[in-house]
Design an enzyme around this catalytic site. Structure first.
Site, short mmCIF file in Angstrom:
data_model
loop_
_atom_site.label_atom_id
_atom_site.label_comp_id
_atom_site.label_asym_id
_atom_site.label_seq_id
_atom_site.Cartn_x
_atom_site.Cartn_y
_atom_site.Cartn_z
N LYS A 191 70.73 10.25 -7.79
CA LYS A 191 70.63 10.23 -6.33
C LYS A 191 70.61 11.65 -5.78
O LYS A 191 71.38 12.51 -6.21
CB LYS A 191 71.83 9.45 -5.75
CG LYS A 191 71.69 9.10 -4.27
CD LYS A 191 72.79 8.14 -3.84
CE LYS A 191 72.61 7.65 -2.42
NZ LYS A 191 73.63 6.65 -2.03
N CYS A 193 69.48 3.94 -1.39
CA CYS A 193 70.27 3.72 -0.18
C CYS A 193 70.12 4.80 0.88
O CYS A 193 69.17 4.80 1.64
CB CYS A 193 71.74 3.54 -0.58
SG CYS A 193 72.70 2.72 0.72
N PRO A 209 99.14 -17.25 11.70
CA PRO A 209 99.93 -17.50 12.92
C PRO A 209 98.96 -17.69 14.10
O PRO A 209 98.28 -16.75 14.51
CB PRO A 209 100.75 -16.22 13.07
CG PRO A 209 100.77 -15.60 11.70
CD PRO A 209 99.43 -15.93 11.12
N LEU A 210 98.88 -18.89 14.60
CA LEU A 210 97.92 -19.24 15.65
C LEU A 210 98.64 -19.30 16.99
O LEU A 210 99.46 -20.20 17.24
CB LEU A 210 97.28 -20.59 15.33
CG LEU A 210 96.17 -21.09 16.26
CD1 LEU A 210 95.00 -20.13 16.29
CD2 LEU A 210 95.69 -22.48 15.83
N SER A 211 98.33 -18.32 17.85
CA SER A 211 99.08 -18.18 19.10
C SER A 211 98.44 -18.92 20.27
O SER A 211 99.06 -19.07 21.32
CB SER A 211 99.19 -16.70 19.47
OG SER A 211 97.91 -16.18 19.82
N GLY A 212 97.20 -19.36 20.12
CA GLY A 212 96.49 -19.98 21.23
C GLY A 212 95.72 -18.98 22.06
O GLY A 212 95.19 -19.33 23.12
N GLY A 213 95.64 -17.71 21.59
CA GLY A 213 94.87 -16.69 22.29
C GLY A 213 93.53 -16.45 21.64
O GLY A 213 93.18 -17.06 20.61
N ASP A 228 92.26 -13.82 19.99
CA ASP A 228 92.19 -13.15 18.69
C ASP A 228 92.50 -14.10 17.53
O ASP A 228 91.71 -14.23 16.59
CB ASP A 228 93.15 -11.96 18.66
CG ASP A 228 92.75 -10.87 19.63
OD1 ASP A 228 91.54 -10.77 19.93
OD2 ASP A 228 93.62 -10.12 20.10
N SER A 229 93.65 -14.76 17.57
CA SER A 229 93.98 -15.66 16.46
C SER A 229 93.03 -16.86 16.42
O SER A 229 92.69 -17.36 15.34
CB SER A 229 95.43 -16.15 16.58
OG SER A 229 95.64 -16.87 17.78
#
Length: 632
Positions: free
Chosen positions: A114, A175, A286-290, A292-293
């Site tokens: 290369k 590349c 951990p699912l916060s209801g926002g 991001d999660s």
């Protein structure tokens, strides 16, 4: 009259230092290429050892095992009667090079090092390799004894040369050389080279495909003066005498994915690759209801959709992998929601500061994607930790809303966040055990790139995980992604999540409603953060140059003094929290302004956060602007 040739290229799922698996995948790709009538097979950059070996490139073992794998390829009957172009590291005159090795029928034709290295962004090639700085220069390379025994050759050409068959001329490129304004293919084309190949390890990044396609399209349009290349002659033809009935390949109509589609595909494939290689049995989030999660959860759901589609399409490797992951040799995934329930656990960890709205949003989304959902309170754990502190000090901290100081308020938020991380790892290790199933779960993170920029998260909270599929994606793109998922996967729960204001829910509620919001805490919007993040990294702006750009870009909505205030707040938050990037969870690299300290954004992590000289320069400019305004 021109002849027709069939050539083949491939993208292989190589794994660093997995020489056995990498060699097997190379041989399978050659079989596929030959089955398609190809006479030339091009593979990815450094495919024998894997591109991401990093400091393992320093080890002599990596060079040794690469040549051992090359020996296997040379000896295999699979590689006969086709020119094979493979990538591996090679030491020449005690200098390490990133090379292409071209061989045919147990003979090495040439080794091409290369010339132009990838050394910015996530790339550090100059750390491990030297560029070949001698255009059109070729030397003898003395082959290792193990290779001599197979090929019967003592030396082979090493350098910047091209391959001349009976019917065409082929030039090799690698590349980053394609991305350079003085690309090797320019000079090859001027010297009569007809076929350019480019082996690549270029990473995926949102909105990058257009640039990549334009570079390829323009490759044959560039002109310049050049010197002649050494042609390595080979007694072989890519075409056949009866190719008149061979169809001519028409130009490809490239389908560009939207950013939302890219997020649903790239990170999802990354998650599946990590899961199947890790030997774990699934993910815990951990699912916060926002936003991001929920974005992380939707990426896992997209992964399950892709896995089911691959199995339905007859992909035996994916079927074998998914059976190993779920621990069932007879399993045949057909429904993404059902698969999600087997490999994905979500948990809503409530506190006294959590609202019923976020709890119900998390529960509804989990039901729609099919995850195994847990719902429990962390209050007992938080009170236990605070009880220990109180027993030692005789003090019990209070939230600001209840008369406490800023330090107390921040510490109480951090305790909640860190308890959630500890519980996430506990449930990841033991939840399958509690259900009578083998294996453990990988913990997924859900901090976006904008929050990482300013450190708007707790160090060692739920942002600390095993991997994070959204760590390189902006909040703006994530919201667009959720809108796409709501339609693509029929997830109506996302509508409520998108309408709700982003909040950490770490401070007390007011009349049962959320009183804390992310943008109010940060003092800037997520869209403003994205702009400042790009200026800091992509445009290489410090505080003053960022201010100068933004007073023009935001002149219709903010005064110079207001812009100055936001810029100073951004850099103050960034510098105060930069230490958090030293422990940031490994994430999918998707944005050019990622603050990932481990690979991409190398900065100090202890600053003088006052920025006295820089901020004074901004203030002086604001004063001058105000005086000019008054005079006019």
């Amino acid at each position: 009259m021109g002849r027709k040739a069939t050539v083949a290229t491939c993208a292989l799922n190589q794994w660093v230092l997995d020489f056995e698996g990498n060699t097997e995948r190379i041989l399978r790709s050659v079989e596929v290429a030959k089955a398609g009538g190809a006479k030339y097979r091009l593979g990815p950059e450094l495919e024998i050892c894997g591109y991401g070996c990093a400091d393992h490139f320093y080890e002599s073992d990596t060079l040794l095992h690469s040549f051992q794998a090359l020996k296997v390829l040379l000896e295999s009957p699979v590689t006969q009667d086709i020119i094979c172009d493979v990538g591996m590291p090679v030491m020449h005159h005690n200098v390490r090079y990133n090379c292409r090795v071209l061989f045919l029928n147990r003979k090495i034709l040439l080794i091409r090092p290369k010339m132009l290295m990838a050394n910015s962004g996530v790339y550090r090639e100059m750390r491990w390799f030297s560029p070949w700085n001698r255009p059109r220069h070729v030397e003898d390379y003395f082959l290792p004894r193990m290779i001599q025994e197979v090929t019967g050759q003592d030396t082979v050409p090493f350098g910047d040369c091209v391959l001349s068959t009976k019917d065409t001329c082929i030039g090799t490129e690698m590349c980053a050389e394609l991305w350079n304004p003085d690309s090797p293919h320019i000079h090859m084309g001027r010297d009569g080279v007809e076929i350019f190949t480019n082996s690549s390890a270029s990473h995926h990044e949102l909105r990058k495909a257009d640039q990549r396609v334009q570079l390829i399209r323009s490759a044959t349009a560039k002109k310049s003066e050049t010197q002649a290349f050494l042609r390595v002659k080979v007694d072989f033809s890519l075409s056949t005498s009866n190719d008149v009935f061979l169809p001519t390949q028409q130009p490809l109509q490239w389908r560009f994915h939207t950013p939302e589609e890219e997020i649903s595909l790239g990170p999802a494939c990354w998650l599946w690759d990590y899961l199947r290689r890790s030997g774990q049995a699934g993910f815990l989030l951990p699912l916060s209801g926002g936003v991001d999660s929920s974005s992380t959860a939707c990426i896992v759901h997209s992964m399950c959709t892709l896995v089911c589609a691959a199995v339905a399409d007859g992909n035996l490797q994916v079927l074998e992998d998914v059976r190993r992951v779920v621990g069932d040799t007879s399993y045949n995934p057909q429904d993404p929601k059902e698969l999600c329930g087997r490999v994905f656990t979500t948990c809503y960890m409530s506190s006294e500061n959590s609202s019923e709205d976020t709890r119900s949003r998390a529960r509804e989304l989990a039901a729609q994607i099919g995850s195994t959902h847990l719902n429990f309170s962390i209050d007992a754990a938080v009170k236990g930790i605070l009880g220990i502190f109180s027993a030692v000090t005789g003090n019990w901290p209070r939230f600001r809303a209840r008369g406490g100081s800023h330090r107390e308020n921040l510490a109480l938020q951090n305790v909640q966040a860190r308890v959630r991380m500890v519980l996430a790892y506990l449930f990841a290790q033991l939840s399958l055990w509690a259900r009578g199933r083998p294996g453990g779960l990988l913990v997924l993170g859900s901090a976006n790139v904008d929050e990482s920029l300013t450190g708007y998260f707790t160090k060692y909270d739920c942002s600390s995980a095993d991997i994070n599929p959204i760590g390189g994606i902006s909040k703006t793109d994530l919201r667009g992604f959720l809108r796409y998922c709501a339609d693509r996967f029929q997830l109506s729960a996302l509508d409520g999540i998108l309408k709700a204001p982003p909040t950490a829910e770490l401070e007390p509620l007011t009349d049962g409603q959320v009183s804390q919001t992310d943008e109010a805490d940060m003092g800037m919007t997520y869209s403003e953060l994205s702009v400042m993040g790009r200026l800091r990294k992509v445009s290489k702006c410090g505080p003053f140059s960022m201010f100068c750009k933004l007073i023009q870009a935001w002149k219709d909505v903010l005064s110079p003094a207001e812009v100055a205030q936001k810029v100073k707040r951004f850099f103050r938050m960034y510098s105060v929290n930069r230490h958090k990037m030293t422990t940031v969870t490994p994430s999918y690299h998707a944005e050019s302004y990622s603050p990932d300290d481990n690979r991409f954004d190398l900065r100090p992590f202890l600053y003088d956060t006052r920025w006295r000289w820089q901020f004074k320069t901004i203030d002086d400019q604001v004063t001058r602007d105000s005086l000019c305004f008054r005079e006019h």
